[in-house]
Design a protein around this motif. Sequence first.
Motif, PDB file in Angstrom:
ATOM      1  N   GLN A   1      87.897 -62.233  62.543  1.00  0.00           N
ATOM      2  CA  GLN A   1      86.761 -63.078  62.915  1.00  0.00           C
ATOM      3  C   GLN A   1      85.974 -63.487  61.665  1.00  0.00           C
ATOM      4  OE1 GLN A   1      84.702 -61.801  66.432  1.00  0.00           O
ATOM      5  NE2 GLN A   1      82.741 -62.500  65.621  1.00  0.00           N
TER       6      GLN A   1
ATOM      7  N   LYS B   1      91.477 -58.109  72.294  1.00  0.00           N
ATOM      8  CA  LYS B   1      92.046 -57.854  73.626  1.00  0.00           C
ATOM      9  C   LYS B   1      92.895 -56.583  73.628  1.00  0.00           C
ATOM     10  CE  LYS B   1      92.184 -62.471  75.632  1.00  0.00           C
ATOM     11  NZ  LYS B   1      93.042 -63.579  76.082  1.00  0.00           N
TER      12      LYS B   1
ATOM     13  N   GLU C   1      91.015 -62.811  68.569  1.00  0.00           N
ATOM     14  CA  GLU C   1      91.036 -62.681  70.031  1.00  0.00           C
ATOM     15  C   GLU C   1      92.130 -61.721  70.480  1.00  0.00           C
ATOM     16  OE1 GLU C   1      91.211 -65.530  73.994  1.00  0.00           O
ATOM     17  OE2 GLU C   1      92.008 -66.299  72.103  1.00  0.00           O
TER      18      GLU C   1
END
Length: 110
Positions: free
Chosen positions: A66, A55, A51
Amino acid sequence: MRYFVAAFLLLLIITFSKSPVFAIPLDNFEISMKEWDEKRELASKYLQEAEKSLKEGDALAGCSSQREASRYGIEATEALIKAMEANGSKNEIENLKAGLNKWKELGDFC
């Protein structure tokens, strides 16, 4: 009195000893739950890293994290399924298998 103190000290040594001689073997349920907990924490860590990377615009690092999260999530869920089976619990296994598919999809997404 000396015997009482000696017995008490021996009990403390046995209780807090890290020696495998005094270790109680874990059963399949406990082993699987321990694995579930460890892998779940790793999956969570990698999801947070993914995440953050995404971002920040780093898609390559985000996808890598991931995939790692997916791998650990799959391993964690499989361990939880084993624990439930060892415990004789059959009710939630279908839901866990659905969750397993979500983890697989997450790894295939990137």
